[in-house]
Motif scaffolding. Structure first.
Motif, PDB file in Angstrom:
ATOM      1  N   LYS A 141       0.910  -1.214   0.140  1.00 16.44           N
ATOM      2  CA  LYS A 141      -0.002  -0.022  -0.082  1.00 16.44           C
ATOM      3  C   LYS A 141       0.888   1.389   0.003  1.00 16.44           C
ATOM      4  CE  LYS A 141      -3.542   2.332   2.694  1.00 16.44           C
ATOM      5  NZ  LYS A 141      -2.857   3.597   2.669  1.00 16.44           N
TER       6      LYS A 141
ATOM      7  N   ARG B  86       2.269   1.886  -3.444  1.00 15.29           N
ATOM      8  CA  ARG B  86       1.477   2.072  -4.552  1.00 15.29           C
ATOM      9  C   ARG B  86       0.884   3.614  -4.201  1.00 15.29           C
ATOM     10  NH1 ARG B  86      -4.262  -0.046  -2.833  1.00 15.29           N
ATOM     11  NH2 ARG B  86      -3.902   1.821  -1.359  1.00 15.29           N
ATOM     12  N   ASP B  87       0.888   3.883  -3.028  1.00 17.34           N
ATOM     13  CA  ASP B  87       0.397   5.297  -2.534  1.00 17.34           C
ATOM     14  C   ASP B  87       1.264   6.190  -3.163  1.00 17.34           C
ATOM     15  OD1 ASP B  87      -2.022   4.743   0.342  1.00 17.34           O
ATOM     16  OD2 ASP B  87      -2.221   4.123  -1.935  1.00 17.34           O
TER      17      ASP B  87
END
Length: 254
Positions: free
Chosen positions: A218, A221-222
Motif C-alpha cells: 500500500k 502504491r500510494d
C-alpha cells in the motif's frame, strides 16, 4: 470596442479572480498575504460585503463574495488599489500589479455556491502544491474547520450542510475532500495529458502495467498515486481509468 458590462448576479454572490499582470507574482512572502487579508478585512467593514471563501496563490487570488450596498466592482477596486499602493511602496516599484479587469462569475444557486466553495479551497491541491486540501495555509478552509467567523462569513455554507454545527463541520470536511472535475474560473489554460503520456510517465517510474501496481505494498502504491496526482494535466478519473484503481482509493492516497 467598448467592454461588455458585467452581468449582475441575482443573488449578489460572485466568484472573483484577481491575477497578476502578465501572471506575475503578487505575493512575494507571507507578510504580503497577511497584508492582503488585512486589506480585505478593512474594506469589509467599510463596504459591508460578505466573504464566504478565499484562496491566495502566489500570482492570483480567488474570492467568493456577496455584495451589499456597494457594487462588487467598487469593492474589488478598493481592495486592489489599497494593496497595490502598499506593495509598490514596499518593493519600490510603480505601475500596475493586477491584470486590468478582474474575472468574475455569478453564483446563482445553492449547488453552485457549494461547488465554488470547494473549488476555491481545493485550488492549491489541484495545482499540486499540497498533498491534501487542509495543508494550505492561505485558504479559508481553516475558518470553517475551526468554526471561526472573524474574517470569513461561515454560517451560510455550514447551515446548508446541517443546523447542527458539529455535524455541519463534519459534512463540510467530507465535502471538501471529494474528488471532482469542477471547472470554475481558471487562471491558466487547461492542460490535459493523453493516456499515452500518463502511461509513459508510469513507465519512467518502473510501472509497466496495472498489475505492477496491484502487486505493490500500500505504501509503495500510494507513493506512485501521489506522484500521478501531482502530475499537471491529469485527473483522478483518468488515473483511475489507466491504473484500474478506484477513485476513492486514489483520493485517499497521501
Amino acid at each position: 470596442m467598448p467592454r461588455e458590462s458585467r452581468r449582475k448576479s441575482d443573488s449578489g454572490i460572485y466568484h472573483i479572480m484577481l491575477r497578476g499582470i502578465n501572471k506575475q507574482i503578487i505575493f512575494e512572502d507571507d507578510m504580503d498575504k497577511r497584508r492582503f487579508l488585512e486589506t480585505i478585512e478593512k474594506y469589509k467593514q467599510i463596504s459591508h460585503f460578505k466573504l464566504y471563501a478565499y484562496c491566495l496563490m502566489d500570482n492570483h487570488v480567488h474570492l467568493l463574495l456577496e455584495e451589499s450596498e456597494e457594487r462588487i466592482s467598487e469593492v474589488i477596486k478598493r481592495i486592489s488599489s489599497s494593496y497595490v499602493y502598499w506593495y509598490n511602496l514596499k518593493y519600490e516599484r510603480c505601475g500596475h500589479l493586477f491584470q486590468d479587469r478582474f474575472k468574475s462569475e455569478n453564483v446563482e444557486t445553492i449547488r453552485y455556491f457549494l461547488t465554488v466553495l470547494r473549488y476555491i479551497h481545493q485550488n492549491p491541491l489541484k495545482a499540486g502544491l499540497v498533498s491534501n486540501v487542509f495543508e494550505s495555509k492561505w485558504t479559508s478552509i481553516h475558518d470553517y474547520v475551526n468554526n471561526k467567523a472573524d474574517l470569513v462569513d461561515i454560517d451560510k455554507a455550514l447551515d446548508l450542510f446541517s443546523a447542527d454545527r458539529r455535524k455541519a463541520i463534519q459534512m463540510f470536511i467530507a465535502y471538501m475532500q471529494q474528488a471532482n472535475e469542477d471547472q470554475c474560473l481558471d487562471n491558466q489554460t487547461q492542460i490535459r495529458l493523453q493516456d499515452s503520456q500518463v502511461n509513459e510517465y508510469l513507465h519512467s517510474l518502473g510501472v509497466h502495467n496495472s498489475s505492477d501496481l496491484q502487486q505493490m505494498t500500500k505504501v509503495e502504491r500510494d507513493l506512485i498515486l501521489v506522484r500521478l496526482k501531482k502530475l499537471r494535466g491529469t485527473s483522478v478519473r483518468q488515473i483511475s481509468r489507466i491504473t484500474g484503481i478506484s477513485k476513492s482509493v486514489i483520493d485517499r492516497a497521501r
